[in-house]
Design a protein around this motif. Structure first.
Motif, PDB file in Angstrom:
ATOM      1  N   MET A 203      15.134  15.588 -19.299  1.00  0.00           N
ATOM      2  CA  MET A 203      14.147  14.521 -19.467  1.00  0.00           C
ATOM      3  C   MET A 203      14.763  13.154 -19.230  1.00  0.00           C
ATOM      4  N   ALA A 204      15.992  12.943 -19.697  1.00  0.00           N
ATOM      5  CA  ALA A 204      16.659  11.659 -19.461  1.00  0.00           C
ATOM      6  C   ALA A 204      16.858  11.427 -17.965  1.00  0.00           C
ATOM      7  N   LEU A 205      17.204  12.471 -17.225  1.00  0.00           N
ATOM      8  CA  LEU A 205      17.338  12.351 -15.773  1.00  0.00           C
ATOM      9  C   LEU A 205      16.014  11.951 -15.140  1.00  0.00           C
ATOM     10  N   ASP A 206      14.920  12.570 -15.600  1.00  0.00           N
ATOM     11  CA  ASP A 206      13.597  12.248 -15.063  1.00  0.00           C
ATOM     12  C   ASP A 206      13.208  10.808 -15.371  1.00  0.00           C
ATOM     13  N   ILE A 207      13.455  10.371 -16.598  1.00  0.00           N
ATOM     14  CA  ILE A 207      13.092   9.011 -17.000  1.00  0.00           C
ATOM     15  C   ILE A 207      13.898   7.993 -16.194  1.00  0.00           C
ATOM     16  N   TYR A 208      15.183   8.265 -16.019  1.00  0.00           N
ATOM     17  CA  TYR A 208      16.030   7.340 -15.256  1.00  0.00           C
ATOM     18  C   TYR A 208      15.530   7.164 -13.817  1.00  0.00           C
ATOM     19  N   THR A 209      15.314   8.283 -13.106  1.00  0.00           N
ATOM     20  CA  THR A 209      14.897   8.169 -11.705  1.00  0.00           C
ATOM     21  C   THR A 209      13.516   7.526 -11.594  1.00  0.00           C
ATOM     22  N   TRP A 210      12.644   7.824 -12.545  1.00  0.00           N
ATOM     23  CA  TRP A 210      11.296   7.239 -12.527  1.00  0.00           C
ATOM     24  C   TRP A 210      11.347   5.743 -12.784  1.00  0.00           C
ATOM     25  N   LEU A 211      12.138   5.298 -13.761  1.00  0.00           N
ATOM     26  CA  LEU A 211      12.191   3.875 -14.090  1.00  0.00           C
ATOM     27  C   LEU A 211      12.798   3.043 -12.965  1.00  0.00           C
ATOM     28  N   THR A 212      13.853   3.533 -12.340  1.00  0.00           N
ATOM     29  CA  THR A 212      14.440   2.740 -11.256  1.00  0.00           C
ATOM     30  C   THR A 212      13.513   2.709 -10.042  1.00  0.00           C
ATOM     31  N   TYR A 213      12.688   3.767  -9.873  1.00  0.00           N
ATOM     32  CA  TYR A 213      11.677   3.765  -8.814  1.00  0.00           C
ATOM     33  C   TYR A 213      10.573   2.756  -9.133  1.00  0.00           C
ATOM     34  N   ARG A 214      10.062   2.771 -10.378  1.00  0.00           N
ATOM     35  CA  ARG A 214       9.003   1.831 -10.750  1.00  0.00           C
ATOM     36  C   ARG A 214       9.484   0.388 -10.628  1.00  0.00           C
ATOM     37  N   ALA A 215      10.745   0.164 -10.999  1.00  0.00           N
ATOM     38  CA  ALA A 215      11.294  -1.197 -10.941  1.00  0.00           C
ATOM     39  C   ALA A 215      11.326  -1.732  -9.516  1.00  0.00           C
ATOM     40  N   SER A 216      11.332  -0.845  -8.528  1.00  0.00           N
ATOM     41  CA  SER A 216      11.449  -1.279  -7.132  1.00  0.00           C
ATOM     42  C   SER A 216      10.165  -1.918  -6.609  1.00  0.00           C
ATOM     43  N   TYR A 217       9.029  -1.664  -7.280  1.00  0.00           N
ATOM     44  CA  TYR A 217       7.777  -2.229  -6.767  1.00  0.00           C
ATOM     45  C   TYR A 217       6.904  -2.896  -7.832  1.00  0.00           C
ATOM     46  N   LEU A 218       7.289  -2.819  -9.103  1.00  0.00           N
ATOM     47  CA  LEU A 218       6.456  -3.361 -10.171  1.00  0.00           C
ATOM     48  C   LEU A 218       6.408  -4.893 -10.099  1.00  0.00           C
ATOM     49  N   LYS A 219       5.204  -5.464 -10.187  1.00  0.00           N
ATOM     50  CA  LYS A 219       5.024  -6.922 -10.084  1.00  0.00           C
ATOM     51  C   LYS A 219       4.673  -7.562 -11.417  1.00  0.00           C
ATOM     52  N   GLN A 220       4.143  -6.793 -12.366  1.00  0.00           N
ATOM     53  CA  GLN A 220       3.755  -7.326 -13.660  1.00  0.00           C
ATOM     54  C   GLN A 220       3.875  -6.239 -14.717  1.00  0.00           C
ATOM     55  N   PRO A 221       3.998  -6.617 -15.991  1.00  0.00           N
ATOM     56  CA  PRO A 221       4.112  -5.599 -17.045  1.00  0.00           C
ATOM     57  C   PRO A 221       2.944  -4.623 -17.004  1.00  0.00           C
ATOM     58  N   THR A 222       3.248  -3.355 -17.157  1.00  0.00           N
ATOM     59  CA  THR A 222       2.248  -2.302 -17.077  1.00  0.00           C
ATOM     60  C   THR A 222       2.371  -1.389 -18.289  1.00  0.00           C
ATOM     61  N   VAL A 223       1.226  -1.095 -18.933  1.00  0.00           N
ATOM     62  CA  VAL A 223       1.219  -0.173 -20.062  1.00  0.00           C
ATOM     63  C   VAL A 223       0.839   1.212 -19.562  1.00  0.00           C
ATOM     64  N   ILE A 224       1.708   2.187 -19.810  1.00  0.00           N
ATOM     65  CA  ILE A 224       1.442   3.564 -19.417  1.00  0.00           C
ATOM     66  C   ILE A 224       1.165   4.359 -20.688  1.00  0.00           C
ATOM     67  N   PRO A 225      -0.054   4.890 -20.871  1.00  0.00           N
ATOM     68  CA  PRO A 225      -0.407   5.592 -22.102  1.00  0.00           C
ATOM     69  C   PRO A 225       0.487   6.797 -22.367  1.00  0.00           C
ATOM     70  N   TRP A 226       0.709   7.090 -23.649  1.00  0.00           N
ATOM     71  CA  TRP A 226       1.539   8.246 -23.995  1.00  0.00           C
ATOM     72  C   TRP A 226       0.952   9.535 -23.437  1.00  0.00           C
TER      73      TRP A 226
END
Length: 289
Positions: free
Chosen positions: A207-230
């Motif tokens: 899960m930590a591997l998944d979270i890491y790759t997902w977060l660095t991917y999101r950071a590459s295009y995110l323009k404003q704070p985004t809330v992702i529901p649980w």
């Protein structure tokens, strides 16, 4: 953010994070890549009964199927394999990849140490390698107005000439995997840049591997704070939890590890979800050049 991590684990992750910050990934020979489809929706964390598994991320659904006698890939090892495969395909621009001169040398590239026995790393690597390269993927997109489905095998052929009892011994023939043409193009078309040192630091937790790759991917295009529901995160990262609060607790524990390694990521847990804020990607443009 409170933490249940042991002092030894915290020290190890911080030391590895400092080493990453001290040297760019490319300069350290640690620039890696991951296929986008495997970042947007992930593999099972634990053994799954049956031969079909599904993950959802908004309108995107990833379905994984495997021959029943072989089974579905799960855990950290398939993720390490996918990072290695994607990185090699991007570097070599070839569908046929050589898996090292010996099992031991290939395990070293994945950051694994050879251990024997039924539950040792040697047995698990052979088992998970076969499971991964035998799998078939269906990627679907459905938004209410349009539907698109696409299916492909990960590999056309895999040949493993590995000596389990003597992992140092080189085989008479090379161990290889030939990626399917479709997966190969998926892999080399806009792959997600990652730092392989972070992958090795987090290798104990799928899960930590998944979270890491997902977060660095999101950071590459995110323009404003985004809330992702649980509830959305549970579908993407851990749909096998009986209750949402159980998933949330597990996710936050693994997120703490990721934040220690990927220090510049900006995230905040609130009652209704996770706020992901614009952050520096873990691989700067200098490293990608």
């Amino acid at each position: 953010m409170a933490t249940n991590l042991t002092p030894q684990t915290i020290d190890s992750l911080i030391n590895q994070a400092l080493a990453i910050e001290d040297e760019h990934a490319q300069e350290a020979g640690a620039l890696g890549f991951m296929a986008r489809a495997m970042v947007q929706a992930t593999l099972p964390h634990r053994r799954v009964e049956g031969n079909e598994f599904e993950r959802k991320n908004g309108s995107f659904t990833l379905t994984l199927q495997a021959p029943s006698k072989i089974g579905l890939p799960y855990g950290s090892i398939p993720r390490l394999l996918l990072a290695w495969v994607t990185t090699e395909a991007v570097k070599t621009k070839s569908r046929e990849l050589e898996l090292g001169g010996s099992m031991s040398s290939f395990m070293a590239e994945l950051g694994l140490s050879p251990t024997g026995g039924a539950n040792g790393s040697i047995t698990r690597l052979k088992n998970q390698t076969r499971r991964l390269f035998s799998a078939t993927i269906t990627a679907s997109y459905e938004d209410g107005e349009q539907v698109a489905d696409m299916g492909y095998r990960l590999a056309d052929k895999s040949v493993l000439w590995w000596h389990s009892k003597d992992p140092e011994q080189a085989g008479l023939w090379k161990s290889t995997v030939t990626l399917s043409e479709h997966f190969f193009h998926e892999v080399i078309d806009r792959p997600v840049p990652i730092d392989m040192r972070a992958i090795r630091a987090l290798k104990q937790s799928p899960m930590a591997l998944d979270i890491y790759t997902w977060l660095t991917y999101r950071a590459s295009y995110l323009k404003q704070p985004t809330v992702i529901p649980w509830s959305s995160l549970a579908l993407q990262f851990g749909s096998n939890y009986a209750q949402l609060r159980q998933f949330k607790a597990a996710f936050l524990d693994e997120l703490k590890k990721v934040v220690l390694v990927y220090g510049c990521v900006q995230v905040e847990a609130i009652e209704r979800g996770l706020i992901v804020k614009p952050s520096l990607t873990h691989i700067g443009k200098k490293s990608r050049a």
